[in-house]
Write a protein that holds these residues in place. Structure first.
Motif, PDB file in Angstrom:
ATOM      1  N   UNK A   1       0.821  -1.215   0.000  1.00  0.00           N
ATOM      2  CA  UNK A   1       0.000   0.000   0.000  1.00  0.00           C
ATOM      3  C   UNK A   1       0.854   1.263   0.000  1.00  0.00           C
ATOM      4  N   UNK A   2       1.919   1.261   0.761  1.00  0.00           N
ATOM      5  CA  UNK A   2       2.788   2.446   0.823  1.00  0.00           C
ATOM      6  C   UNK A   2       3.537   2.657  -0.484  1.00  0.00           C
TER       7      UNK A   2
ATOM      8  N   UNK B   1      -5.354   2.814  -0.948  1.00  0.00           N
ATOM      9  CA  UNK B   1      -6.339   2.773   0.128  1.00  0.00           C
ATOM     10  C   UNK B   1      -6.831   1.340   0.358  1.00  0.00           C
ATOM     11  N   UNK B   2      -7.139   0.654  -0.724  1.00  0.00           N
ATOM     12  CA  UNK B   2      -7.614  -0.732  -0.598  1.00  0.00           C
ATOM     13  C   UNK B   2      -6.549  -1.608   0.058  1.00  0.00           C
TER      14      UNK B   2
ATOM     15  N   UNK C   1      -6.102  -0.586   3.805  1.00  0.00           N
ATOM     16  CA  UNK C   1      -7.235  -1.004   4.637  1.00  0.00           C
ATOM     17  C   UNK C   1      -7.202  -2.517   4.849  1.00  0.00           C
ATOM     18  N   UNK C   2      -6.964  -3.240   3.779  1.00  0.00           N
ATOM     19  CA  UNK C   2      -6.874  -4.706   3.882  1.00  0.00           C
ATOM     20  C   UNK C   2      -5.742  -5.106   4.814  1.00  0.00           C
ATOM     21  N   UNK C   3      -4.576  -4.489   4.590  1.00  0.00           N
ATOM     22  CA  UNK C   3      -3.402  -4.847   5.381  1.00  0.00           C
ATOM     23  C   UNK C   3      -3.574  -4.531   6.855  1.00  0.00           C
TER      24      UNK C   3
ATOM     25  N   UNK D   1      -0.892  -9.289  -6.314  1.00  0.00           N
ATOM     26  CA  UNK D   1      -1.197  -8.727  -7.639  1.00  0.00           C
ATOM     27  C   UNK D   1      -2.627  -8.206  -7.758  1.00  0.00           C
ATOM     28  N   UNK D   2      -3.552  -8.719  -6.956  1.00  0.00           N
ATOM     29  CA  UNK D   2      -4.937  -8.228  -6.991  1.00  0.00           C
ATOM     30  C   UNK D   2      -4.962  -6.735  -6.675  1.00  0.00           C
TER      31      UNK D   2
END
Lengths: 56, 501
Positions: B25-26, B52-53, B56-58, B88-89
């Motif tokens: 994410x970063x 963001x996705x 949030x997931x992490x 990869x998603x």
């Protein structure tokens, strides 16, 4: 005059030696990889010459 | 034997996977900033959504899956496989939102191809892709090449007792330094050093070839990422043929060879042990293989008359041979010419080169020079056993940083992986034949996907049938992770259903 105590001085010196060793290592490594590649290219060039003569 | 995974197993695997996604994410966020700075505001928004996705997931995974457990070896293998499927998603989100991918599957394929350092692409209109998105494709190579797990280990150093499992699951062959984290740090150091030298060298060569200095920065960064990570994406649809520069090709060839060297060999060379270049089994095998493949390839080219003259034969043949053998995937000719102008023998050598691949413990794919070398040594030992007197004791040695004795289990292990790769190459080829594609195209593309070779004859394109896209993605994953991690994940899945494996 440095504000560091002897232990800090020793650590800094060791760090500098590691950095210098790292740089030297990297240059040595890269030089050897480049030499290997050029060696391969030389052999390939000779092969290309022989093949081009055979098929000319 | 794997017993039915309990909640703690799933929690541990999920938590570590989430940690890697959190780190991703970063990286996506950094690209958002880059896109904004470049004035690509729409693309920046796409990166922000992706970041963001992932964040949030992490973060959510750390809160929802609290555990202090460290990874067991089987958990580590399953975690690595899951990371390579899940990451990869999230990486696909900015690609999908760029508007250059027709389907969600295409963007996921691209992200998987990037991470697996394959380089097969489904992008529409690459030459007009936003710079930030194109850079993102190459950043995926960087993360996947050096190894997303290795990078996370280096950065977070938090994998505890399971560090070894994550490391070997990710496909790194041997520990170079006493600690896994030290080994990972050395790998990152080598990559950084080559980047510090390689990118400016490429930039100079590109400017000398006629590119504007600003444009040359972009091309130098992307080409370095592809060459050193032996990856495959090119900044433009013309690949390395765009530049028509001996200097550019020379730097790229050196970087590709460097990428195909194992990090263990790099360590020896960094210590100044130059004899390792000639004594090391993998270096010997790779060198002989490159020369052998090149020799047959140029004979094939000379017979078709496509490339004549020693300069043309050498320049075209050598670059393509090195690119294929290191599984880099850059090309100095339009790749379609492999099948339309190169006859039969020369393209077959490209396929052979990709199939054999680079060294174990490098960024390269394929069967690997170590396995080929061990099998040849094993064959030699068996022949000596047959030819020598019955009571003779036959011991075969090989050199890999130190002199070692060849053992049966090494030969057996190499043969097993060789068999698995052949099944992968042939299996993928047969599925493409089922869809009506010619044998040469089918085998070329299947090998490129499985060996993470990246060269393509045009079969992989946006209009490709979706089952084939899924198949190539599975091949990329299996080839990149060298099967074991995937088997571990599959084992967990079966154990969950059946109770035990």
């Amino acid at each position: 005059m440095s504000d560091r105590n002897p232990r800090q001085e020793a650590n800094a010196a060791a760090h500098d030696r590691r950095e210098e060793s790292l740089l030297r290592g990297g240059i040595t490594g890269m030089a050897l990889v480049t030499a290997a590649t050029l060696g391969l290219a030389l052999v390939a060039g000779l092969i290309a010459l022989i093949v081009s003569l055979l098929y000319s | 034997m794997l017993f039915r995974p309990d909640i703690e197993d799933l929690r541990t695997i999920g938590r570590f996977t989430g940690k890697v996604v959190y780190g991703l994410g970063f990286v996506i966020l950094a690209h958002a900033a880059l896109a904004w700075w470049l004035g690509e505001h729409n693309e920046a928004l796409g990166f922000v959504v992706g970041a963001a996705l992932a964040l949030i997931f992490g973060a959510g995974s750390q809160l929802v899956l609290p555990t202090r457990a460290t990874l067991t070896p089987s958990q580590g293998l399953a975690t690595v496989a899951l990371i390579w499927i899940v990451v990869p998603l999230f990486a696909a989100v900015p690609l999908l939102l760029s508007g250059h991918y027709a389907y969600v599957l295409d963007a996921y394929f691209e992200a998987m191809s990037g991470f697996a350092t394959v380089g097969l692409t489904l992008v529409n209109d690459l030459d007009h892709l936003a710079v930030s998105v194109n850079l993102w494709r190459h950043t995926l190579h960087l993360l996947g090449g050096v190894g997303i797990v290795a990078v996370v280990l280096t950065t977070f150093a938090a994998a505890g007792g399971g560090a070894g499992a994550l490391y070997t699951g990710e496909g790194h062959a041997e520990r170079i330094l006493p600690s896994i984290v030290q080994t990972s740090r050395f790998i990152v150091r080598v990559a950084a050093f080559y980047a510090l030298i390689g990118v400016p060298a490429l930039w100079l060569a590109l400017v000398a070839a006629g590119l504007r200095p600003a444009a040359a920065v972009f091309h130098a960064l992307t080409l370095f990422s592809t060459a050193f990570n032996t990856a495959g994406f090119a900044p433009t649809s013309a690949s390395a043929a765009l530049y028509r520069s001996v200097a550019v090709e020379t730097v790229l060839v050196v970087l590709m060879v460097a990428g195909a060297f194992s990090f263990a060999l790099h360590y020896e060379l960094w210590q100044g042990r130059r004899a390792e270049l000639t004594r090391n089994l993998e270096a010997q095998t790779l060198g002989l293989s490159v020369v052998g493949v090149f020799a047959i390839l140029v004979v094939g080219l000379a017979r078709t008359g496509t490339h004549t003259g020693v300069t043309d034969l050498f320049r075209v043949g050598f670059f393509q041979t090195v690119s294929a053998h290191t599984t880099s995937g850059l090309a100095t000719i339009p790749e379609r010419l492999f099948v339309t102008e190169w006859g039969v023998l020369a393209p077959a050598m490209i396929v052979t080169a990709m199939a054999l691949g680079g060294m174990a413990g490098s960024t390269a794919g394929g069967i690997k020079a170590l396995r080929i070398g061990l099998l040849v040594k094993g064959l030699r030992r068996d022949l000596r056993t047959v030819l020598l007197p019955e009571d003779a004791v036959v011991v075969e040695h090989y050199h890999a940083t130190t002199r070692r004795i060849l053992h049966d289990d090494q030969v057996r292990g190499a043969a097993t992986i060789l068999l698995l790769y052949f099944i992968l190459y042939l299996g993928g080829g047969m599925v493409a034949l089922f869809y009506g594609y010619e044998l040469q195209l089918a085998m070329f593309e299947s090998t490129a996907a499985s060996a993470t070779g990246g060269l393509s004859v045009g079969l992989v394109r946006p209009e490709l049938e979706w089952p084939l896209k899924v198949m190539y993605m599975a091949q990329m994953l299996a080839g990149r992770l060298e099967f074991i991690a995937l088997f571990a994940l599959a084992g967990y899945g079966v154990a969950m259903v059946r109770g035990r494996v």
